[in-house]
Each structure stands twice: as C-alpha cells, then as structure tokens.
Design a protein around this motif. Structure first.
Motif, short mmCIF file in Angstrom:
data_model
loop_
_atom_site.label_atom_id
_atom_site.label_comp_id
_atom_site.label_asym_id
_atom_site.label_seq_id
_atom_site.Cartn_x
_atom_site.Cartn_y
_atom_site.Cartn_z
N ARG A 6 0.70 -1.24 -0.14
CA ARG A 6 0.10 0.09 -0.21
C ARG A 6 0.89 1.02 -0.18
NH1 ARG A 6 -3.29 -0.70 5.61
NH2 ARG A 6 -1.09 -0.89 6.01
N ALA A 7 0.41 2.28 -0.62
CA ALA A 7 1.16 3.63 -0.53
C ALA A 7 0.02 4.75 -0.88
CB ALA A 7 2.17 3.57 -1.54
N VAL A 8 0.31 5.71 0.00
CA VAL A 8 -0.30 7.23 -0.33
C VAL A 8 0.36 7.99 -1.55
CG1 VAL A 8 -1.54 9.30 0.49
CG2 VAL A 8 -1.66 6.95 1.78
N LEU A 9 -0.25 8.24 -2.41
CA LEU A 9 0.62 8.76 -3.51
C LEU A 9 -0.05 9.83 -4.32
CD1 LEU A 9 -0.29 6.94 -6.11
CD2 LEU A 9 1.32 5.47 -5.33
N ILE A 10 0.65 10.61 -4.97
CA ILE A 10 0.03 11.47 -5.95
C ILE A 10 0.80 11.16 -7.30
CG2 ILE A 10 -0.36 13.43 -4.43
CD1 ILE A 10 2.19 15.00 -5.38
N ARG A 11 -0.25 11.34 -8.19
CA ARG A 11 0.28 11.23 -9.73
C ARG A 11 0.53 12.52 -10.50
NH1 ARG A 11 -0.40 5.77 -10.33
NH2 ARG A 11 -1.84 4.92 -8.97
N SER A 12 -0.10 13.61 -9.78
CA SER A 12 0.07 15.08 -10.41
C SER A 12 -0.40 15.82 -9.24
CB SER A 12 -0.83 15.37 -11.54
OG SER A 12 -2.25 15.17 -11.34
N TYR A 13 -0.04 17.23 -9.20
CA TYR A 13 -0.19 18.03 -8.10
C TYR A 13 -1.80 18.29 -8.28
CZ TYR A 13 4.49 19.07 -7.89
OH TYR A 13 6.11 18.86 -7.53
N GLN A 62 9.38 13.46 -8.88
CA GLN A 62 8.89 12.70 -9.91
C GLN A 62 8.11 12.11 -9.70
OE1 GLN A 62 12.47 10.26 -10.73
NE2 GLN A 62 12.86 11.27 -12.55
N VAL A 63 6.60 12.00 -10.38
CA VAL A 63 5.53 11.38 -10.07
C VAL A 63 5.56 9.91 -10.63
CG1 VAL A 63 4.20 13.43 -9.62
CG2 VAL A 63 4.35 12.86 -11.96
N PRO A 64 4.56 9.05 -10.25
CA PRO A 64 3.95 9.06 -9.04
C PRO A 64 4.96 9.02 -7.82
CG PRO A 64 3.97 6.82 -9.62
CD PRO A 64 4.41 7.78 -11.05
N ALA A 65 4.55 10.08 -6.69
CA ALA A 65 5.43 10.04 -5.72
C ALA A 65 4.45 9.76 -4.38
CB ALA A 65 5.66 11.78 -5.53
N VAL A 66 5.33 9.04 -3.47
CA VAL A 66 4.68 8.55 -2.17
C VAL A 66 4.93 9.79 -1.31
CG1 VAL A 66 4.64 7.06 -0.35
CG2 VAL A 66 4.81 6.22 -2.80
#
Ligand code: NAP
Length: 311
Positions: A6-13, A62-66
């Motif tokens: 599992r990870a909480v991430l963003i793929r873009s701002y 660098q996305v995706p970023a955790v």
C-alpha cells in the motif's frame, strides 16, 4: 510472494482528490540504508503543500510520488554498509524527504533513532519532525538566553507546543498566540503570556520581542516586524518567501529542518520519561490518510495527527 504494498501517492499536483491509496513495488535497502516496516506515520502540514505543488521548488517531485515525511516502525532488513541497527529494532525518524506513507520504506540509517520503550509506535511517529524542527528553529537565529522575550505564533500546533516548552526551559519569557479554544492548552505548556488571536491583536500585547518564531506565515508574518527590537529576528517555517517579505533593516530568516537522529533520541527520551509534553490529537487508519492530509489544511487542532498502519 506479493512484492507490492500500500502507498498514499500523488500522480499529479492537485486538491484533495490528488492524494490516493495505490500500490507500489517493495524497495530493497541499498548502501547505508535499512528497510523499515512502517507501523505509524505522522501527518504534517507539508503533505498538503506538496500535494498542491505549493512547495515544488523545495521538493521537486517525480510522479507518482509517495507522500509522508516521518515514521515509526521496525527494521526488517539491513543494507550493505549499514551497521547501527539489527532486524527487529524499533526505530523512529524523519526521512529528510518523502515516502513514509507506505508499508515498507528504505531509510538512510543515519536518519533513524531507537524508539524508547516507553513510547508505542503511534506516539513515536508523532515526534520526529515537530520536536526536532521546533528545537532547530528556536536556535536558528542564535543562542537563547535567560529572560529573552520570544513570541511564538501557532503555539497550539505540532511545532509550537514543543517550542513553548524549549523556550521556557532556556529561561525565556514566552508570548504565544493561539485560538480561543487552545488558550488553556498553551498555558498548560508553560507560556507566560497566551494571546488569543481571535479576540486580541498580538501587536498590542507583545512588544520588544527579540525572537519571533512564526509557525503560521502570511499576514501573521507581515504583522510581526513591528513587535521586534532593533536587533530582533523573525524565524519563519511557513512562508518560504520570508526573505522577500523582510523590510529593509529587519532580520528575517527562513528555516528548513534537517533530520538529527541524536537530537531526536534525546527529545524522545524526554517525552518517554514525561519531562516533555506532547499531544496526539487524532489517530486515523491507512485508508483515511488522504482525508487526514486535507483536514490538516482546513481544520484547527492541538498537537499531531498520526496514521496507524495496523488498520
Ligand atoms: N520549514 C520547515 O522545515 C518546516 C518543518 C515543519 C513544519 N513546517 C511548517 O510549519 C508550520 C507549523 O507546522 P505544525 O506541524 O506545527 O502545524 P500545525 O500543527 O497545523 O500547527 C499550526 C497551528 O497554527 C495555529 N494557527 C492558525 N492560524 C493562526 C493564527 N492566525 N495565529 C496564531 N496561530 C494560528 C493553529 O492553532 P489554533 O487552532 O490555535 O489556531 C495550528 O495549531 C506549518 O506551516 C508547516 O508546514 C515547516
């Protein structure tokens, strides 16, 4: 074997929905690193600022970023050249970067401290960033001497609660701002003068201040110059443009925290033995981290929010 986690991430701002729970590959410890099985992670104001791209210059991604910058957990593997910890050791620390909101993370062993026996993992995860940042920012402009008049904005928050106590320990006279609901809490931490910013103007009460610790930023920063002595300084953690906002002839300093495992170990020991107070105001489960990041932007509270990875 399942090698994703599992990870909480963003793929873009973006806004609240930009942070999501997804899956990533499990990493392996490299030179000087350990692999930590994360049990809990602190939720911080920086999380939503990173999510929105507000601090993209300081934290290029660098996305995706955790997301996530601090944790507590257990050493699961030791990389080549790492010698401070063994598998099974309980550790806590801030990463000096991003990536704590995931089940296993590689960390430079220099950034980790042993978790004292008196603290559980949720308590330990609340400590690294706030306790160390508050200490480092208090001393960022120089030594603190007995009788020094210090104004702390945001005293009810994660950093502020520690800064009030450290400043009192150093013998300072502490002025502290807080919302009406948090005045008693800040007084209980030892502040000499608690200013309810919802009914009072701090400029009317705090004068001849030698050091302002600004944990709020924006217009609170802009109004702070007038309370300083000629040689006084404002140390800011929240408005990265503090230098541009510093009037001529005034001293404004931007503060950026850095992991300090030795300092963290001392401060965590003080918390475990009860000589330093701290507060966990809310515990959330892993799936709730994206919502907790957003509430950190919108809500007001005392102390820290922590994610417990066991649910
Ligand atoms: N540069 C760095 O290295 C660094 C490191 C850590 C944190 N930070 C930043 O430092 C800031 C503080 O972090 P934190 O973790 O302590 O945040 P926090 O827990 O959210 O605390 C901020 C506190 O500010 C108070 N506040 C809001 N408006 C205020 C006002 N007008 N006057 C006085 N107090 C006000 C709130 O308490 P009330 O409910 O009493 O209003 C809140 O508890 C954040 O901006 C964070 O991103 C920077």
């Amino acid at each position: 074997m399942n090698t994703t986690q599992r990870a909480v991430l963003i793929r873009s701002y973006g806004g609240a929905s930009a942070a999501e729970v997804g899956r990533i590959e499990r990493p392996e410890a490299r030179q000087g690193q350990v692999l930590v099985g994360v049990r809990a992670a602190g939720v911080n104001g920086i999380d939503w600022k990173v999510r929105e791209g507000y601090v993209r210059d300081a934290f290029p991604l660098q996305v995706p970023a955790v997301l996530g910058i601090e944790l507590a957990g257990v050493v699961e593997a030791v990389g080549p050249g790492a010698s401070r910890f063994r598998v099974g050791d309980r550790v806590m620390g801030s990463l000096g970067g991003l990536g704590a909101y995931t089940d296993f993370v590689t960390v430079d062993e220099a950034n980790l401290s042993r978790t004292p026996d008196g603290l559980d993992d949720v308590q330990a995860a609340a400590i690294p960033v706030a306790a160390v940042s508050a200490w480092q920012s208090l001393y960022h402009a120089g030594p603190v001497r007995s009788g020094q008049r210090i104004l702390i904005h945001g005293a009810a928050g994660g950093l502020g609660g520690y800064a009030v106590q450290y400043a009192k320990r150093a013998g300072a006279e502490v002025f502290a701002t807080a919302a009406t609901a948090h005045v008693e809490y800040v007084r209980s931490l030892g502040a000499d003068h608690v200013i309810d910013y919802q009914t009072q103007r701090f400029e009317d009460i705090a004068r001849d201040i030698e050091l302002v610790l600004d944990y709020v930023g924006g217009e609170v920063l802009d109004r702070s110059w007038q309370v300083l002595t000629q040689t006084g300084a404002v140390v800011g953690t929240s408005s990265p443009d503090i230098l541009a906002r510093t009037p001529a002839g005034r001293r404004g300093l931007w503060f950026m925290n850095r992991p300090d495992a030795g300092l963290l170990e001392k401060l965590a020991a003080d918390i475990a033995n009860g000589t330093l107070k701290f507060r966990v105001s809310e515990v959330v489960g892993f799936e709730d981290i994206p919502a907790a990041i957003e509430r950190n932007r919108t809500d007001s509270r005392t102390g820290k929010v922590v994610a417990d990875f066991s649910y």
